[in-house]
Design an enzyme around this catalytic site. Structure first.
Site, PDB file in Angstrom:
ATOM      1  N   CYS A  81       0.839  -1.204   0.000  1.00 37.28           N
ATOM      2  CA  CYS A  81       0.000   0.000   0.000  1.00 37.28           C
ATOM      3  C   CYS A  81       0.872   1.251   0.000  1.00 37.28           C
ATOM      4  CB  CYS A  81      -0.988  -0.039   1.166  1.00 37.28           C
ATOM      5  SG  CYS A  81      -2.339   1.131   0.978  1.00 37.28           S
ATOM      6  N   HIS A 186      -3.701  -4.831  -0.138  1.00 38.00           N
ATOM      7  CA  HIS A 186      -3.193  -5.401   1.113  1.00 38.00           C
ATOM      8  C   HIS A 186      -3.249  -6.923   1.027  1.00 38.00           C
ATOM      9  CE1 HIS A 186      -2.860  -1.800   3.667  1.00 38.00           C
ATOM     10  NE2 HIS A 186      -3.805  -1.314   2.875  1.00 38.00           N
ATOM     11  N   GLU A 188      -2.118  -8.964   3.075  1.00 34.16           N
ATOM     12  CA  GLU A 188      -2.363  -9.493   4.433  1.00 34.16           C
ATOM     13  C   GLU A 188      -3.835  -9.442   4.800  1.00 34.16           C
ATOM     14  OE1 GLU A 188      -1.285  -6.540   3.748  1.00 34.16           O
ATOM     15  OE2 GLU A 188      -1.948  -5.061   5.226  1.00 34.16           O
TER      16      GLU A 188
END
Lengths: 205, 254
Positions: A81, A186, A188
């Site tokens: 990001c 993202h 994650e």
């Protein structure tokens, strides 16, 4: 595989750590560039504004350390990001600010091409790979990943744009130059596909 | 194409998961952690977690508990309740929040929104607005879990917050919340027309059809709680329904 997550006071560190642990990495979070000696992978997370983030990185000497590690030692780096945007030469959020300059390009604001497109770009959107790359192994082209951002990376060289996403026309959602990589989304927070991408990053040579 | 998000909302009070009707008559509907685990397993698009008593009790967010929850949450999560300053936001982001939701504090100190946007980026600042219909058919914003009238109109207030740097608006109808009678579509229109940032509709969802209506009236995402707590509907079924109606939704691999 030991992964160093850079702590410069503004990342969503807990989620990134947890996801890399799930991907099988040994994770350590550090705010001291001298810890980099033990790292096999470098992760630059990011929530925040470009200008403040660069200031925070410079304050601790991370800017020089990251460049040294990436360019001289060939340490694979993943920017996430804002962390991806910081890889650029120049950011425009909060005034023109010099970035890490690891991938030639600028970071500018997303501009809607029709009235229905709202900024920030928040939610799940497709990632279309521009060609094969080991970062994308086992992930289907056009898989949805989670985005939340108002700015985007415009790489100078087309070959550094590894994937694009359809929004505001289209923007570059994955950049890469050698082993320096960055995702605007993202991983994650992108469930299974995101986890797979992190695992792929751990395997990159 | 950007997908329309379906967002379960989890409200908690003293660790327990609760759900009320019209911001009142709260009933306990379970514990938070198992709910987060189930939603993560089901790959929901996002979650909203709100501590509904922190502001009234003048409490700090409970960082330790939130960090434990975030550990189990592999989907994007917005955390709110009791946020009054930048340091709290920093700590919540550090605990694993992807976005924070600010409600009451925005009326008292609007510069919290602009400072948070400058420091952490607009993308993680959600302004939550609770609104109630007035006698003449307009709407008014209420702070402190719907207790205190603010004199602000939701559309104008949303626009003002966008100007300060808010990245998203969560608009909740106080009267319809928990009733499962459908969203307040007029309220959604009033807000979506005034801003160019994404708007999450909340309050009143009782069926996938209600969600479709909210989206057709401009909502970029739909939040809901009761429908998931008290009916057999799952976010995945809602997704399937919306997909069949031509709404772009995320298709997950099973």
């Amino acid at each position: 595989m030991s992964v160093l997550i850079i702590d410069y006071g503004m990342g969503n560190l807990a989620s990134v750590r947890r996801a890399f642990e799930e991907a099988g990495a040994h994770v350590f979070i550090s705010n001291d560039p001298s810890d980099m000696a033990d790292a096999e992978r470098l992760v630059l997370p990011g929530v925040g504004a470009f200008h403040d983030a660069m200031e925070a990185l410079r304050e601790k000497g991370w800017d020089k350390a990251i460049k040294q590690a990436a360019l001289k030692d060939g340490l694979p780096v993943l920017g996430i990001c804002l962390g991806m945007q910081l890889l650029a030469e120049m950011g425009t959020e909060g005034g023109e600010t010099q970035g890490l300059g690891l991938i030639p390009g600028r970071v500018i604001r997303l501009e809607p091409v029709h009235g229905k497109e709202r900024i920030p770009h928040v939610g799940w959107n497709e990632v279309h790979f521009q060609g094969p790359h080991s970062l994308f192994d086992g992930i289907e082209k056009g898989t949805d990943f989670y985005f939340v951002h108002s700015y985007h990376f415009v790489p100078h060289d087309k070959e550094n744009a590894l994937a694009i996403t359809p929004y505001c026309g289209s923007f570059v959602s994955v950049v890469g130059r050698g082993t320096v990589l960055g995702t605007q989304f993202h991983p994650e927070k992108s469930s299974k596909a995101g986890l797979r991408l992190l695992k792929n990053f751990l395997k990159i040579k | 194409m950007l997908k329309t998000r379906i967002i379960p909302t989890l409200l908690w009070k003293n660790i327990g998961l609760v759900k009320g009707i019209g911001f009142d008559s709260w009933r306990r509907v379970g514990t938070v952690l198992p709910a987060i685990k189930v939603y993560t397993m089901r790959e929901v698009d996002e979650l909203i977690l709100l501590d509904i008593t922190a502001t009234d009790e003048m409490r700090e967010p409970d960082y330790e508990t939130i960090a434990d929850w975030a550990q189990e949450c592999f989907v994007p999560v917005t955390i709110g309740g009791g946020i009054r300053n930048l340091e709290q936001i920093r700590r919540l982001l550090r605990c694993g929040a992807d976005k924070v939701s600010i409600n009451s504090a925005a009326y008292e100190q609007p510069n919290l929104i602009s400072e948070a946007a400058k420091r952490f980026g607009s993308q993680c600042v959600v302004v939550s607005i609770d609104a109630r219909k007035t006698a003449n058919g307009d709407y008014e914003c209420y702070s402190h879990s719907g207790r205190l009238p603010t004199g602000k109109r939701p559309g104008e207030w949303a626009r003002f917050c966008e100007g300060l740097g808010a990245g998203e608006i969560l608009i909740t109808s106080i009267e319809l919340d928990g009733t499962m009678q459908g969203y307040d579509l007029k309220l959604i229109e009033e807000v979506t027309r005034q801003v160019s940032i994404p708007v999450i509709a909340s309050g009143g969802a009782g069926s996938p059809q209600h969600m479709l209506e909210a989206i057709q009236h401009g909502a970029n995402a739909v939040a809901a709680a009761s429908i998931f707590h008290f009916t057999e509907q799952t976010p995945a079924q809602v997704r399937d329904f919306l997909f069949s109606q031509g709404i772009p939704v995320r298709r997950t691999v099973t």
